[in-house]
Design an enzyme around this catalytic site. Structure first.
Site, mmCIF file in Angstrom:
data_model
loop_
_atom_site.group_PDB
_atom_site.id
_atom_site.type_symbol
_atom_site.label_atom_id
_atom_site.label_comp_id
_atom_site.label_asym_id
_atom_site.label_seq_id
_atom_site.Cartn_x
_atom_site.Cartn_y
_atom_site.Cartn_z
ATOM 1 C CD GLU A 59 4.364 5.654 -8.693
ATOM 2 O OE1 GLU A 59 4.299 6.620 -7.910
ATOM 3 O OE2 GLU A 59 3.663 4.627 -8.559
ATOM 4 C CB THR A 85 0.590 6.263 -9.475
ATOM 5 O OG1 THR A 85 1.043 5.227 -8.612
ATOM 6 C CG2 THR A 85 1.611 6.559 -10.550
ATOM 7 C CE LYS A 100 -7.577 2.413 -1.065
ATOM 8 N NZ LYS A 100 -6.481 1.718 -1.716
ATOM 9 C CG MET A 150 -0.756 3.182 -0.524
ATOM 10 S SD MET A 150 -0.064 1.638 -1.157
ATOM 11 C CE MET A 150 0.623 0.927 0.324
ATOM 12 C CD GLU A 151 3.589 6.373 -0.827
ATOM 13 O OE1 GLU A 151 2.877 6.862 -1.744
ATOM 14 O OE2 GLU A 151 3.900 5.170 -0.789
ATOM 15 C CG ASP A 183 -5.603 1.978 -9.170
ATOM 16 O OD1 ASP A 183 -4.391 2.242 -9.107
ATOM 17 O OD2 ASP A 183 -6.382 2.181 -8.235
HETATM 18 N N1 ADE Z 1 -1.427 3.709 -5.801
HETATM 19 C C1 ADE Z 1 -1.928 3.565 -7.040
HETATM 20 N N2 ADE Z 1 -3.226 3.152 -6.980
HETATM 21 C C2 ADE Z 1 -3.535 3.046 -5.662
HETATM 22 C C3 ADE Z 1 -4.695 2.668 -4.948
HETATM 23 N N3 ADE Z 1 -5.817 2.319 -5.574
HETATM 24 N N4 ADE Z 1 -4.641 2.677 -3.590
HETATM 25 C C4 ADE Z 1 -3.499 3.031 -2.943
HETATM 26 N N5 ADE Z 1 -2.372 3.381 -3.560
HETATM 27 C C5 ADE Z 1 -2.390 3.409 -4.912
#
Ligand code: ADE
Length: 237
Positions: A15, A91, A175, A177-178, A201
């Site tokens: 990324e 992302t 949603k 993760m950081e 997604d």
């Molecule tokens: N990074 C990309 N798509 C994600 C998701 N659905 N949940 C957490 N981190 C992501």
């Protein structure tokens, strides 16, 4: 607002790559040995641009994704580089129910929360969610036609029903993760912070997240890079 030194904190190398190329940054090696963070730097007009990825995990040979590495990266970056603005490009998952499409780019506003730090004890419950306020991105969003929304951070790519319940309760629309971890450290140092997230997604459809993420990673990373480069040029004017 006038910034002299912006730090871009990024978890995933794939990324980061198009952003590094788009901004013409040079690789300077590890930010602080023996930590795994990789440091890139460059300039645009009088603006210093630092980009720090969380590097690879030697044991599992994958990128250091998730909240723990993000905290270590941010604390080390602030200690070494003393940025006056921190941005977290990455992302993320979006939600069909609020009109998201793959490749949409969101800016965090007004806050960033955690959806998997559940501590049902008075006081600790709100602490767990975090609700970190971020830099007011509405002007930038309007300038570039981007969406804004509440970003929600957790340790997992997939989700439980409880995660979704919590995200819905505070109106989260992205949603990932950081971002909340970076927001926490930035807030401790009172450094303005925001996140830029490109949708790979859709959480509330029927395709497994990992399949959609891998399928759309390249195109979403290109969209992310395009917007990050525009945002950096906006601050470098
Ligand atoms: N990074 C990309 N798509 C994600 C998701 N659905 N949940 C957490 N981190 C992501």
């Amino acid at each position: 607002m006038f910034f002299k030194r912006i730090a871009l904190i990024i978890a995933v190398e794939d990324e980061a790559k198009p952003i590094i190329e788009g901004l013409g940054l040079s690789h300077k090696g590890k930010l602080l040995s023996p930590l795994p963070m990789e440091f890139y730097e460059g300039r645009h007009n009088s603006l210093n641009i630092d980009l720090v990825t969380s590097g690879k995990c030697d044991r599992f040979n994958v990128d250091n994704v998730g909240p723990q590495a993000a905290i270590l990266n941010t604390a080390t970056t602030i200690g070494r580089l003393q940025p006056d603005l921190i941005i977290n490009p990455g992302t993320a998952g979006g939600f069909v129910s609020v009109g998201a499409s793959i490749g949409d780019v969101y800016l965090s506003y007004p806050m960033i929360c955690y959806h998997d730090r559940r501590i049902p004890i008075p006081g600790f419950d709100a602490y767990g969610i975090g609700s970190y306020y971020c830099f007011d991105t509405r002007g930038i969003a309007e300038e570039f036609g981007l969406k804004t929304g509440i970003i929600s951070t957790g340790s997992s790519l997939d989700y439980t029903d409880k995660d979704l319940e919590l995200i819905k309760s505070y109106g989260g629309v992205v949603k990932e993760m950081e971002a909340a971890s970076i927001a926490w450290v930035a807030d401790l140092y009172k450094i303005p912070f925001f996140a830029v997230k490109s949708i790979t997604d859709l959480v509330d459809n029927f395709t497994p997240t990992e399949e959609e993420y891998l399928r759309n990673l390249t195109s979403a990373s290109m969209a992310l890079s395009r917007e990050v480069v525009r945002i950096i040029k906006y601050f470098a004017q």
